[in-house]
Write an enzyme that holds these catalytic residues in place. Sequence first.
Site, PDB file in Angstrom:
ATOM      1  N   ARG A 129      -5.467   9.092   8.521  1.00  0.00           N
ATOM      2  CA  ARG A 129      -6.194   8.102   7.735  1.00  0.00           C
ATOM      3  C   ARG A 129      -6.188   8.570   6.292  1.00  0.00           C
ATOM      4  O   ARG A 129      -5.884   9.717   5.990  1.00  0.00           O
ATOM      5  CB  ARG A 129      -7.654   7.958   8.211  1.00  0.00           C
ATOM      6  CG  ARG A 129      -7.861   7.497   9.631  1.00  0.00           C
ATOM      7  CD  ARG A 129      -7.127   6.234  10.027  1.00  0.00           C
ATOM      8  NE  ARG A 129      -7.465   5.024   9.309  1.00  0.00           N
ATOM      9  CZ  ARG A 129      -8.207   4.022   9.785  1.00  0.00           C
ATOM     10  NH1 ARG A 129      -8.735   4.112  10.982  1.00  0.00           N
ATOM     11  NH2 ARG A 129      -8.409   2.930   9.079  1.00  0.00           N
ATOM     12  N   SER A 130      -6.571   7.679   5.373  1.00  0.00           N
ATOM     13  CA  SER A 130      -6.559   8.077   3.958  1.00  0.00           C
ATOM     14  C   SER A 130      -7.645   9.109   3.661  1.00  0.00           C
ATOM     15  O   SER A 130      -7.497   9.941   2.773  1.00  0.00           O
ATOM     16  CB  SER A 130      -6.703   6.855   3.047  1.00  0.00           C
ATOM     17  OG  SER A 130      -7.807   6.078   3.435  1.00  0.00           O
TER      18      SER A 130
ATOM     19  N   GLU B 214       5.054  -1.873   8.240  1.00  0.00           N
ATOM     20  CA  GLU B 214       3.735  -1.883   8.873  1.00  0.00           C
ATOM     21  C   GLU B 214       2.881  -2.989   8.265  1.00  0.00           C
ATOM     22  O   GLU B 214       2.899  -3.201   7.052  1.00  0.00           O
ATOM     23  CB  GLU B 214       3.080  -0.519   8.645  1.00  0.00           C
ATOM     24  CG  GLU B 214       1.690  -0.373   9.214  1.00  0.00           C
ATOM     25  CD  GLU B 214       1.079   0.966   8.823  1.00  0.00           C
ATOM     26  OE1 GLU B 214      -0.159   1.021   8.715  1.00  0.00           O
ATOM     27  OE2 GLU B 214       1.832   1.943   8.603  1.00  0.00           O
TER      28      GLU B 214
ATOM     29  N   GLN C  79       0.795  -1.223   0.000  1.00  0.00           N
ATOM     30  CA  GLN C  79       0.000   0.000   0.000  1.00  0.00           C
ATOM     31  C   GLN C  79       0.833   1.282   0.000  1.00  0.00           C
ATOM     32  O   GLN C  79       0.449   2.266  -0.611  1.00  0.00           O
ATOM     33  CB  GLN C  79      -0.910  -0.013   1.234  1.00  0.00           C
ATOM     34  CG  GLN C  79      -2.018   1.006   1.209  1.00  0.00           C
ATOM     35  CD  GLN C  79      -3.097   0.648   2.208  1.00  0.00           C
ATOM     36  OE1 GLN C  79      -3.936  -0.206   1.953  1.00  0.00           O
ATOM     37  NE2 GLN C  79      -3.082   1.275   3.357  1.00  0.00           N
TER      38      GLN C  79
ATOM     39  N   GLU D  83      -3.446   9.841  -0.472  1.00  0.00           N
ATOM     40  CA  GLU D  83      -2.547  10.394   0.543  1.00  0.00           C
ATOM     41  C   GLU D  83      -1.446  11.257  -0.060  1.00  0.00           C
ATOM     42  O   GLU D  83      -0.472  11.587   0.608  1.00  0.00           O
ATOM     43  CB  GLU D  83      -1.966   9.264   1.390  1.00  0.00           C
ATOM     44  CG  GLU D  83      -3.061   8.513   2.136  1.00  0.00           C
ATOM     45  CD  GLU D  83      -2.540   7.419   3.041  1.00  0.00           C
ATOM     46  OE1 GLU D  83      -1.311   7.216   3.092  1.00  0.00           O
ATOM     47  OE2 GLU D  83      -3.355   6.766   3.706  1.00  0.00           O
TER      48      GLU D  83
ATOM     49  N   LYS E 279      -3.982   5.473  15.637  1.00  0.00           N
ATOM     50  CA  LYS E 279      -4.993   6.192  14.860  1.00  0.00           C
ATOM     51  C   LYS E 279      -6.160   6.500  15.793  1.00  0.00           C
ATOM     52  O   LYS E 279      -6.830   5.578  16.266  1.00  0.00           O
ATOM     53  CB  LYS E 279      -5.485   5.337  13.686  1.00  0.00           C
ATOM     54  CG  LYS E 279      -4.443   5.116  12.592  1.00  0.00           C
ATOM     55  CD  LYS E 279      -4.980   4.160  11.538  1.00  0.00           C
ATOM     56  CE  LYS E 279      -4.043   4.060  10.342  1.00  0.00           C
ATOM     57  NZ  LYS E 279      -4.466   2.995   9.396  1.00  0.00           N
TER      58      LYS E 279
END
Length: 427
Positions: free
Chosen positions: A366-367, A285, A163, A205, A337
């Site tokens: 967050r996105s 991650e 990602q 992002e 988060k």
Amino acid sequence: MTAIVDIIGREILDSRGNPTVEVDVVLEDGSVGRAAVPSGASTGAHEAVELRDGDKARYLGKGVQKAVEAVNGELFDALGGMDAEQQVQIDQTMIELDGTPNKGRIGANAILGVSLAAAKAAAASYDMPLYRYVGGTSARTLPVPMMNIVNGGVHADNPIDFQEFMIMPVGAPTFADALRCGSEIFHTLKGELKKAGHNTNVGDEGGFAPNLPSADAALDFVMAAIGKAGYKAGGDVMLALDCAATEFFKDGSYVYGGENKTRSRSEQAKYLADLVARYPIVSIEDGMSEDDMDGWKELTDLIGSKCQLVGDDLFVTNVTRLADGIKNGRANSILIKVNQIGTLTETLAAVEMAHKAGYTAVMSHRSGETEDSTIADLAVATNCGQIKTGSLARADRTAKYNQLLRIEQELGAHAHYAGKAALKALR
């Protein structure tokens, strides 16, 4: 003076054009705190529940009017007159009022909006910046930014399965210098991608989403951009990955659709170890799926001593899941988060538990973001030393970086940039 006299919720838009919750908390002395709630794309199954209306005729079902109604009604009724300084009491009252283990009745988006806005109102009442109000006089560490400059997975429409490919300017003397370093590499990468005939549009992002065949190809482009920008990969700048492996974990295997490869749990761990051996990768991650507990243990045993292994979907900012991970030797870091857990109190508890166990903590966006820059203050307040808040494009991302620049300037000689000390492997 700090008694809550009004709570006002409203529906606003996030950076993807989807509705989200914004809350104002008004105090007796006229102080106001405002917070807007972010939203994720790759969400962990164990996250607190974001309440959506589900009415397909309105915002394609993504409206948040029910959450806003809860803010203006039930939550105000319960919290009106309460002292905004009593953060734990405020958050506990909302948790008990909701009555579910995942905040699914009132919605974590409603609860978080009120939780953060209350803290900001209390800080405003004292005429203090949020980082100082939450973190006290010891809050002075500026975090190393994890800058997501190449996107894949669910954040992009390309064949790359991982990602995020990130740079970490650990060698910079100040946060401002780290930001400049990241910006220069970002723009250099854009030129290199363009030269090679790749699309340079940016994703959710702010990172580029080129049509590259593999993680290696993405890493090679990033390495080249670091060098061309005048920095040393492995010295000035380190690399970080977000595999978001839950997204491609199917029937016990890791299915790389873009590469047309399937890897077993052990093969996945060895593949990541190989990448760490060949590139200056210091943080990975979600290298394993959120429920692949044996895989997490295997990966931690294999490379945990030389690489930060961050649990996002694994831990979802939840102290119960984190405690289990610490006890069983899974990962060595937690992604923080605020909207995964839904209150400021629980967020701070997760950071504290991680630090006490020798785990690192990474404050994260967050996105689906907004112009709200609360997480910048929280990164400094908790002295966590690392922040993940996207690329060097899109105002919803740069809002956090710009707030950190302001904080660094405000702290003056007391400011300390975390640098290499943020990562155990580099100490």
